[in-house]
Design an enzyme around this catalytic site. Sequence first.
Site, short mmCIF file in Angstrom:
data_model
loop_
_atom_site.label_atom_id
_atom_site.label_comp_id
_atom_site.label_asym_id
_atom_site.label_seq_id
_atom_site.Cartn_x
_atom_site.Cartn_y
_atom_site.Cartn_z
N GLY A 65 0.88 -1.08 -0.43
CA GLY A 65 0.18 0.14 0.36
C GLY A 65 0.62 1.49 -0.24
O GLY A 65 2.75 1.57 0.13
N CYS B 81 -3.15 11.11 10.65
CA CYS B 81 -2.16 11.98 9.69
C CYS B 81 -2.43 13.55 10.17
O CYS B 81 -1.42 14.13 10.79
CB CYS B 81 -2.51 11.77 8.48
SG CYS B 81 -3.88 11.72 7.95
N HIS C 1 -1.13 17.36 3.51
CA HIS C 1 -2.61 17.93 4.43
C HIS C 1 -1.56 19.22 4.84
O HIS C 1 -0.51 19.44 5.17
CB HIS C 1 -2.48 17.13 5.76
CG HIS C 1 -3.13 15.81 5.43
ND1 HIS C 1 -3.67 15.36 4.22
CD2 HIS C 1 -3.82 14.90 6.88
CE1 HIS C 1 -3.90 14.70 4.12
NE2 HIS C 1 -4.30 14.24 5.02
#
Length: 340
Positions: A12, A130, A243
């Site tokens: 992933g 996160c 982000h």
Amino acid sequence: MGYKVAVVGATGNVGREMLNILAERQFPVDQIVAVASRRSLGTQVSFGDKTLTTKDLDTFDFSGWDIALFAVGSEATKKYAPLAARAGCLVIDNSSLYRYDPAVPLIVPEVNPEAIKGYAKKMIIANPNCSTAQMVVALKPLHDRARIKRVVVSTYQSVSGSGKDAIDELWNQTKGMYVPGQEVAPSVYPKQIAFNVIPHIDVFLEDGSTKEEWKMVAETKKIVDKSIKVTATCVRVPVFVGHSEAINIEFEEHLDEDEARDILREAPGVMVIDKRESGGYVTPVECVGDYATFISRIRQDSTIDNGINLWCVSDNLRKGAALNAVQIAELYGREILKKG
């Protein structure tokens, strides 16, 4: 002395990033294995200049392995993490499954490294969300100086936080906007993400907040200080990686913006780029691939007695996930295994 390390979920986005960062940081590895679900069995992944062929998680024996970095969902973690822990292998888990378990440390090494001592209760350490990870790196040094009362945060979260399918959806929708007849309907997200923003991450709760927003509240309290009040609005934006957060902080005592800037410049894991001119700040595109949490737009909030505003940007696949997990492994190796 090196360690035997398993990366679970190695195919992933986060698992591959874990392998990259282990190699980049020259983590002391004597032996490393890539582990994945049966459907990814045999897939090859890179570790530095080596190529690893994935092993089957369902049959993998964790006995004799020192550390397992888990980058699989909560359901798989629920099944396999206890097996690894019972075999004496420390699990560093990137899912949300154990974050709120009082017997499991939730760690950001720059913020609460002392929490590593609690690993032995379950042989599991949780990696935070996160959006929380980058925020608390910025909050902690300021909290140590002036005590934070309240945080108001609005996030601008990239699609990579939702996985590869979300990245593909943004890419395909963006292309489809320019090719008549090739429009792509939303699948990962409830609404179109290309050229749009979606104020909805994770499921809605009874009070009208989303679970992502609740995570930021609960995790900040567990990592930094349970007395801090946090309110969050989490928004998905059409950015592939990185982000961003607009953070308003209210302190118990006055903190001048210049002192705040100086404190953050000295803080571990933080890079301050704060010029009051066009381009004198960091955006998500510029943070991709970097270890740091970038802070810009530091300024006084004149609407409250003791307020500071700042802009916080980080690579969510790195500090928000893979890097933080590797840093926990480094901390564990340094503070526990070597001393043991």
